[in-house]
Design a protein around this motif. Sequence first.
Motif, PDB file in Angstrom:
ATOM      1  N   THR A 288       0.851  -1.189   0.000  1.00 25.10           N
ATOM      2  CA  THR A 288       0.000   0.000   0.000  1.00 25.10           C
ATOM      3  C   THR A 288       0.886   1.238   0.000  1.00 25.10           C
ATOM      4  OG1 THR A 288      -1.765  -1.139   1.196  1.00 25.10           O
ATOM      5  CG2 THR A 288      -1.767   1.264   1.277  1.00 25.10           C
ATOM      6  N   ILE A 289       0.562   2.187  -0.857  1.00 26.11           N
ATOM      7  CA  ILE A 289       1.326   3.438  -0.925  1.00 26.11           C
ATOM      8  C   ILE A 289       0.364   4.616  -0.932  1.00 26.11           C
ATOM      9  CG2 ILE A 289       3.221   2.342  -2.177  1.00 26.11           C
ATOM     10  CD1 ILE A 289       2.177   3.748  -4.710  1.00 26.11           C
ATOM     11  N   ASP A 290       0.883   5.780  -0.582  1.00 25.72           N
ATOM     12  CA  ASP A 290       0.114   7.024  -0.607  1.00 25.72           C
ATOM     13  C   ASP A 290       0.724   7.960  -1.632  1.00 25.72           C
ATOM     14  OD1 ASP A 290      -1.772   6.417   1.449  1.00 25.72           O
ATOM     15  OD2 ASP A 290      -0.187   6.742   2.927  1.00 25.72           O
ATOM     16  N   LEU A 291      -0.065   8.335  -2.640  1.00 32.65           N
ATOM     17  CA  LEU A 291       0.391   9.264  -3.663  1.00 32.65           C
ATOM     18  C   LEU A 291      -0.062  10.675  -3.300  1.00 32.65           C
ATOM     19  CD1 LEU A 291      -0.299   7.291  -6.970  1.00 32.65           C
ATOM     20  CD2 LEU A 291       1.875   7.557  -5.754  1.00 32.65           C
ATOM     21  N   PRO A 292       0.828  11.659  -3.364  1.00 30.44           N
ATOM     22  CA  PRO A 292       0.460  13.030  -3.002  1.00 30.44           C
ATOM     23  C   PRO A 292      -0.509  13.646  -4.002  1.00 30.44           C
ATOM     24  CG  PRO A 292       2.659  12.976  -3.940  1.00 30.44           C
ATOM     25  CD  PRO A 292       2.243  11.544  -3.775  1.00 30.44           C
ATOM     26  N   LEU A 293      -1.505  14.346  -3.488  1.00 32.59           N
ATOM     27  CA  LEU A 293      -2.469  15.033  -4.338  1.00 32.59           C
ATOM     28  C   LEU A 293      -2.033  16.477  -4.576  1.00 32.59           C
ATOM     29  CD1 LEU A 293      -5.762  13.701  -2.703  1.00 32.59           C
ATOM     30  CD2 LEU A 293      -4.728  12.953  -4.857  1.00 32.59           C
ATOM     31  N   ARG A 294      -2.489  17.059  -5.665  1.00 39.41           N
ATOM     32  CA  ARG A 294      -2.126  18.427  -6.008  1.00 39.41           C
ATOM     33  C   ARG A 294      -2.824  19.432  -5.118  1.00 39.41           C
ATOM     34  NH1 ARG A 294      -2.900  18.421 -12.489  1.00 39.41           N
ATOM     35  NH2 ARG A 294      -1.903  20.466 -12.360  1.00 39.41           N
ATOM     36  N   ASN A 295      -2.189  20.556  -4.919  1.00 32.24           N
ATOM     37  CA  ASN A 295      -2.809  21.633  -4.157  1.00 32.24           C
ATOM     38  C   ASN A 295      -4.093  22.071  -4.835  1.00 32.24           C
ATOM     39  OD1 ASN A 295      -0.680  21.649  -2.363  1.00 32.24           O
ATOM     40  ND2 ASN A 295       0.469  23.198  -3.500  1.00 32.24           N
ATOM     41  N   GLY A 296      -5.152  22.171  -4.052  1.00 32.49           N
ATOM     42  CA  GLY A 296      -6.442  22.595  -4.586  1.00 32.49           C
ATOM     43  C   GLY A 296      -7.272  21.472  -5.140  1.00 32.49           C
ATOM     44  N   ARG A 297      -6.722  20.253  -5.252  1.00 37.79           N
ATOM     45  CA  ARG A 297      -7.482  19.129  -5.780  1.00 37.79           C
ATOM     46  C   ARG A 297      -8.126  18.297  -4.681  1.00 37.79           C
ATOM     47  NH1 ARG A 297      -6.566  18.091 -11.299  1.00 37.79           N
ATOM     48  NH2 ARG A 297      -5.947  20.085 -12.180  1.00 37.79           N
TER      49      ARG A 297
END
Length: 393
Positions: A288-297
Amino acid sequence: MLRAGASRVNITPFLGGPMAGYSARDRGSESIHDELHAKALVLDDGKTGVALITTDLIGIHRELAAHVRRLVEEGVGIGPDRVWMTGSHTHFGPAVSQGGAEDDEADPYDRSYAEVLAAKLTTAVKLAHDRLRPARIGAGAIRAEGISYNRRLIRHDGKVQMSLTLPPPYEGLKFGPVDPEVGLLKIEGEADGDTIASLVNFACHPVSSTDRMYELTADYPGYAMDLIESVEGGVCLFALGCAGNIVPIQRKGRSKRQVGLSLGGCALKALQWIQTSDRVCIRAARRTIDLPLRNGRARVRKTRTTEIQVFWLGDIPVIGLPGEVFVELGLRIKKALNTSPVLVVSLSNDSAGYIPVRRAYREGGYESRVSPYAPGCGEQLVKEALDLAESIR
């Protein structure tokens, strides 16, 4: 001694239901060009059993994948870490809700199809498991040139000009990379040499039917699989490579037949020369991994949880990545693992959206504009996949 079994089940929905792939559609499916299938391959080395499931669908939501994994574990005893599933990414199949009956926001038709689908995927695995018999496995690769291209054309200023259909030669535009390699698995009976299953791994969007937007079809992978099965027998599975920015050279008329038969013909040539063995040790891992989301998304969450899955079938690596992964990322994984073939499969266990390379955010273009992920997520995916693959190599 290796044992293998394979099966297929029909997953063609009734007409009239919502379709997936193009948001501009304003009504449900109206006709069926060819039937859609789910196919399962079960492999067991006496200590470890794994199940590979492929579908003629745009993808598999992670909630649906989790549901199917639970059903498979209850039905045949193969644990979640050893069950992998994917969609071919045909843009001419049904919409599939995320979790089935518990997905309250889904269209009722869509939700009911998801429940039936989960049962059918489980049935495919059960049938394949029941058919286990002594087997041999091998892998190979061949190049299928000239049937795909990178739709992100680069201008002199370094920005992207999207080209959804192949343009004539145009000064000032540069084509990006493609991955023409066709990765192959061949599984045959130990006693008789008959084909039990084959698997084709190729990176190109199945979008060859844009002149028939309301017709259900497996698109070019369907033609490729049908051709291989008609010649070799057994069950042929299709696993999409890293095709987030790769499309076929033609997208209307007979193009799905032309692309599919070209791909299938190349695969048939390579399959004739693949050497197989029954001395295979299977290793499997999931992370399991966590991918960073874009600012404002993201309103609350800063990351999206997804997963990577790796199988080693002897010395054959199968790398399962979530989402629509850019071709450059798949090529990096293949180069780093330094073996041939490396089967890198996108849309594995999670329809997670576009996962671009970092450079794509500077270049612009459709995929990086709609991707929910922050720059660098693709490179993180490669690092995590390689680390997981090497940990069980």
